[in-house]
Design a protein around this motif. Structure first.
Motif, PDB file in Angstrom:
ATOM      1  N   GLU A   5       0.841  -1.203   0.000  1.00  0.00           N
ATOM      2  CA  GLU A   5       0.000   0.000   0.000  1.00  0.00           C
ATOM      3  C   GLU A   5       0.869   1.243   0.000  1.00  0.00           C
ATOM      4  O   GLU A   5       2.089   1.170   0.159  1.00  0.00           O
ATOM      5  CB  GLU A   5      -0.941   0.009   1.220  1.00  0.00           C
TER       6      GLU A   5
ATOM      7  N   ASN B  86      -2.090  -1.024  -3.255  1.00  0.00           N
ATOM      8  CA  ASN B  86      -2.932   0.046  -2.708  1.00  0.00           C
ATOM      9  C   ASN B  86      -3.924  -0.473  -1.673  1.00  0.00           C
ATOM     10  O   ASN B  86      -5.084  -0.046  -1.620  1.00  0.00           O
ATOM     11  CB  ASN B  86      -3.675   0.772  -3.840  1.00  0.00           C
ATOM     12  N   GLY B  87      -3.450  -1.421  -0.867  1.00  0.00           N
ATOM     13  CA  GLY B  87      -4.267  -1.930   0.232  1.00  0.00           C
ATOM     14  C   GLY B  87      -5.299  -2.964  -0.153  1.00  0.00           C
ATOM     15  O   GLY B  87      -6.075  -3.408   0.692  1.00  0.00           O
TER      16      GLY B  87
END
Length: 363
Positions: free
Chosen positions: A48, A82-83
């Motif tokens: 992330e 990105n998580g």
């Protein structure tokens, strides 16, 4: 919990990283094994870039530079999830489809990676767990001593509280439950705090998301009242920033708050006194060791003798390199993150923070 088992160390972390680098470079006598299939691409998957800025600012460029420096013909196929666990799974599958032979993986959710690692092994692909220990039979694990990190965080809160610690209610905003590192940070912090503060009065996961940390902190303030909170443990700096803002909004002052990652905004908050401490993890030796190991594996080398410890996970004993983090308080900013080369004083000490830097001797 994954438990590191110490073996005879090969010297300091820096010396070990250098040894890995030299080993990865190999000799010119043809003794190196060729990489399987001739594919010179190494996959790099990071989790992330919202809650922690470190991955794009430090980990990625340092790893890429190490790999290409050791193996000029190598390329790095990079993606950031990105998580999103779903995105990372897709990215992993794409690397397998491209025929890469080594993947450096920092998982969004380490609990789901065992089938990924198994699928990679079936294709002859080796996985190196980076920073977080992915489940499954990974070939190596490079990180920091995460339980020690939590202990340092907890002790820093105790130091800030001083003689008031015995009567203190502490709020804990932990990392994501899908992250094995978060469990180790939490365990280490409890080891330091339990029995030495009045109680852990409120404890919840902030999921590594500042907005969740804000909501949890507001819940704690409502439940405990303005006089019922004497210190706050936040597992990283992104959540610590949210905690500081929530405390300000509620009119609470002089409440020690700690974080982790030594992000530049956190270092500035430490200098102004808004945040009590952060944890500095020298990313350079971690990233360089990971890049070196990836190249060694690509070239068919045995890396087990290069590890400083073994980590038990799922019945496996994973060759591991676990580095030691450093606490950063106001008096230590100069000798840690500036002296260690993480930031230049000029980067930290913008006009807004010039007086705080001068007072702390940051130059």
């Amino acid at each position: 919990m994954n438990r590191p088992t110490r073996r005879a160390a090969a010297g300091t972390a820096a010396a070990l990283a250098l040894a890995l680098t030299l080993a990865a470079c190999g000799q010119d006598d043809g003794a190196q094994k060729p990489s399987a299939g001739g594919n010179k691409t190494i996959g790099l998957l990071l989790p992330e870039n919202a809650s922690s800025t470190r991955y794009e600012a430090f980990d990625r460029p340092l790893i890429e530079a190490t790999i290409t420096g050791l193996c000029p013909k190598c390329t790095v196929d990079y993606a950031n999830a990105n998580g999103s666990e779903t995105s990372q799974k897709s990215q992993f599958d794409q690397l397998l489809a491209k025929g890469v032979k080594v993947i450096l993986l920092d998982p969004v959710n380490a609990k789901v990676t065992a089938p990924w690692v198994e699928a990679a092994a079936a294709k002859g692909v080796q996985v190196v767990a980076y920073d977080r220990l992915a489940e499954g039979k990974v070939s190596a694990y490079v990180s920091f001593d995460n339980q020690r990190t939590g202990e340092l965080q907890g002790q820093a809160l105790l130091d800030a509280l001083g003689p008031k610690a015995a009567a203190a209610n502490v709020v804990m905003i932990n990392g994501a439950e899908t992250d094995p590192n978060a469990a180790m940070f939490k365990a280490g912090a409890h080891r330091a705090l339990d029995g030495r503060v009045k109680k852990i009065a409120y404890e919840q996961s902030g999921e590594w998301k500042p907005e969740v940390a804000t909501a949890k902190m507001n819940e704690a303030i409502k439940a405990l009242g303005k006089d019922g909170i004497q210190a706050v443990y936040a597992a990283n700096d992104g959540m610590a920033a949210a905690v500081v803002d929530a405390l300000k909004a509620a009119g609470l002052k002089n409440v020690p708050v700690g974080g982790q990652d030594a992000s530049i905004d956190a270092v500035r908050r430490v200098l102004t006194g808004e945040q009590t401490y952060t944890i500095y993890k020298p990313y350079k030796p971690e990233a360089e060791a990971a890049g070196s190991i990836a190249v060694q594996l690509l070239e068919g080398m045995d890396i087990s003798s290069s590890a400083s410890s073994l980590t038990e996970s799922g019945g496996q004993r994973i060759p591991s390199l676990l580095l030691t983090p450093i606490v950063v308080t106001k008096p230590k900013v100069q000798v840690t993150v500036v002296g260690g080369g993480l930031y230049k004083a000029a980067d930290i000490c913008t006009a807004e923070y010039a007086d705080a830097c001068a007072a702390a001797g940051v130059k």
